[in-house]
Design a protein around this motif. Sequence first.
Motif, PDB file in Angstrom:
ATOM      1  N   VAL A   1       0.831  -1.210   0.000  1.00  0.00           N
ATOM      2  CA  VAL A   1       0.000   0.000   0.000  1.00  0.00           C
ATOM      3  C   VAL A   1       0.864   1.259   0.000  1.00  0.00           C
ATOM      4  O   VAL A   1       0.548   2.242  -0.672  1.00  0.00           O
ATOM      5  CB  VAL A   1      -0.970  -0.004   1.203  1.00  0.00           C
ATOM      6  N   ASN A   2       1.954   1.230   0.717  1.00  0.00           N
ATOM      7  CA  ASN A   2       2.773   2.435   0.878  1.00  0.00           C
ATOM      8  C   ASN A   2       3.925   2.578  -0.114  1.00  0.00           C
ATOM      9  O   ASN A   2       4.403   3.695  -0.326  1.00  0.00           O
ATOM     10  CB  ASN A   2       3.334   2.491   2.302  1.00  0.00           C
ATOM     11  N   ASP A   3       4.359   1.486  -0.732  1.00  0.00           N
ATOM     12  CA  ASP A   3       5.568   1.550  -1.561  1.00  0.00           C
ATOM     13  C   ASP A   3       5.385   1.208  -3.042  1.00  0.00           C
ATOM     14  O   ASP A   3       6.144   1.693  -3.872  1.00  0.00           O
ATOM     15  CB  ASP A   3       6.646   0.623  -0.993  1.00  0.00           C
ATOM     16  N   LEU A   4       4.416   0.370  -3.375  1.00  0.00           N
ATOM     17  CA  LEU A   4       4.249  -0.066  -4.755  1.00  0.00           C
ATOM     18  C   LEU A   4       3.537   1.007  -5.577  1.00  0.00           C
ATOM     19  O   LEU A   4       2.405   1.395  -5.272  1.00  0.00           O
ATOM     20  CB  LEU A   4       3.453  -1.373  -4.820  1.00  0.00           C
ATOM     21  N   VAL A   5       4.203   1.504  -6.613  1.00  0.00           N
ATOM     22  CA  VAL A   5       3.629   2.530  -7.484  1.00  0.00           C
ATOM     23  C   VAL A   5       2.763   1.838  -8.540  1.00  0.00           C
ATOM     24  O   VAL A   5       3.208   0.913  -9.209  1.00  0.00           O
ATOM     25  CB  VAL A   5       4.741   3.375  -8.148  1.00  0.00           C
ATOM     26  N   LEU A   6       1.529   2.314  -8.647  1.00  0.00           N
ATOM     27  CA  LEU A   6       0.538   1.719  -9.550  1.00  0.00           C
ATOM     28  C   LEU A   6       0.262   2.676 -10.699  1.00  0.00           C
ATOM     29  O   LEU A   6      -0.339   3.733 -10.519  1.00  0.00           O
ATOM     30  CB  LEU A   6      -0.759   1.437  -8.790  1.00  0.00           C
ATOM     31  N   GLY A   7       0.690   2.305 -11.886  1.00  0.00           N
ATOM     32  CA  GLY A   7       0.503   3.145 -13.060  1.00  0.00           C
ATOM     33  C   GLY A   7      -0.962   3.412 -13.371  1.00  0.00           C
ATOM     34  O   GLY A   7      -1.324   4.490 -13.852  1.00  0.00           O
ATOM     35  N   ALA A   8      -1.822   2.444 -13.085  1.00  0.00           N
ATOM     36  CA  ALA A   8      -3.243   2.564 -13.420  1.00  0.00           C
ATOM     37  C   ALA A   8      -3.978   3.615 -12.599  1.00  0.00           C
ATOM     38  O   ALA A   8      -5.100   3.990 -12.937  1.00  0.00           O
ATOM     39  CB  ALA A   8      -3.924   1.210 -13.251  1.00  0.00           C
ATOM     40  N   VAL A   9      -3.370   4.092 -11.526  1.00  0.00           N
ATOM     41  CA  VAL A   9      -4.010   5.134 -10.703  1.00  0.00           C
ATOM     42  C   VAL A   9      -3.146   6.399 -10.667  1.00  0.00           C
ATOM     43  O   VAL A   9      -3.035   7.075  -9.642  1.00  0.00           O
ATOM     44  CB  VAL A   9      -4.353   4.636  -9.281  1.00  0.00           C
ATOM     45  N   GLY A  10      -2.536   6.684 -11.799  1.00  0.00           N
ATOM     46  CA  GLY A  10      -1.765   7.920 -11.909  1.00  0.00           C
ATOM     47  C   GLY A  10      -0.345   7.839 -11.415  1.00  0.00           C
ATOM     48  O   GLY A  10       0.214   8.838 -10.958  1.00  0.00           O
ATOM     49  N   SER A  11       0.246   6.651 -11.484  1.00  0.00           N
ATOM     50  CA  SER A  11       1.620   6.445 -11.004  1.00  0.00           C
ATOM     51  C   SER A  11       1.778   6.906  -9.556  1.00  0.00           C
ATOM     52  O   SER A  11       2.693   7.644  -9.202  1.00  0.00           O
ATOM     53  CB  SER A  11       2.632   7.146 -11.914  1.00  0.00           C
ATOM     54  N   ARG A  12       0.858   6.438  -8.738  1.00  0.00           N
ATOM     55  CA  ARG A  12       0.866   6.725  -7.293  1.00  0.00           C
ATOM     56  C   ARG A  12       0.868   5.401  -6.536  1.00  0.00           C
ATOM     57  O   ARG A  12       0.513   4.378  -7.076  1.00  0.00           O
ATOM     58  CB  ARG A  12      -0.406   7.475  -6.887  1.00  0.00           C
ATOM     59  N   THR A  13       1.226   5.485  -5.276  1.00  0.00           N
ATOM     60  CA  THR A  13       1.041   4.320  -4.418  1.00  0.00           C
ATOM     61  C   THR A  13      -0.440   4.251  -4.070  1.00  0.00           C
ATOM     62  O   THR A  13      -1.191   5.217  -4.275  1.00  0.00           O
ATOM     63  CB  THR A  13       1.858   4.437  -3.116  1.00  0.00           C
ATOM     64  N   ALA A  14      -0.873   3.126  -3.529  1.00  0.00           N
ATOM     65  CA  ALA A  14      -2.272   2.990  -3.115  1.00  0.00           C
ATOM     66  C   ALA A  14      -2.613   4.032  -2.054  1.00  0.00           C
ATOM     67  O   ALA A  14      -3.688   4.638  -2.101  1.00  0.00           O
ATOM     68  CB  ALA A  14      -2.526   1.581  -2.593  1.00  0.00           C
ATOM     69  N   ALA A  15      -1.703   4.266  -1.124  1.00  0.00           N
ATOM     70  CA  ALA A  15      -1.942   5.261  -0.072  1.00  0.00           C
ATOM     71  C   ALA A  15      -2.102   6.657  -0.672  1.00  0.00           C
ATOM     72  O   ALA A  15      -3.008   7.415  -0.286  1.00  0.00           O
ATOM     73  CB  ALA A  15      -0.805   5.236   0.949  1.00  0.00           C
TER      74      ALA A  15
END
Length: 74
Positions: free
Chosen positions: A22-36
Motif C-alpha cells: 500500500v505504501n511503496d508499490l507505485v501503480l501506473g493505473a491510478v496515476g503512477s501513485r502508491t495505493a496510499a
Amino acid sequence: MRRSEFLRAVEVEFGARAATLVNDLVLGAVGSRTAAEALEAGVPPRDIWLALCAETDVPVERRHGVGRLEPRRR
C-alpha cells in the motif's frame, strides 16, 4: 468498495506484505501513485484494489467481493 473494505481486502490477500504494498508499490493505473497516495487523492478504493490486483497478479476469482464482512445473522 469502501476504504475500510479496501484495507481489509489488502490485509486478507497480502498478509504481512499489505502495508508495504500500500505504501511503496507505485501503480501506473491510478496515476503512477502508491495505493496510499491514490486514496488520499480521492481515487475510488475499488479502482485502487483492481490496479493493485493487476500489478501483483492476483487471480481474477479473488478480486471481486473481497473485503466485505459477512452479513450479521439475526
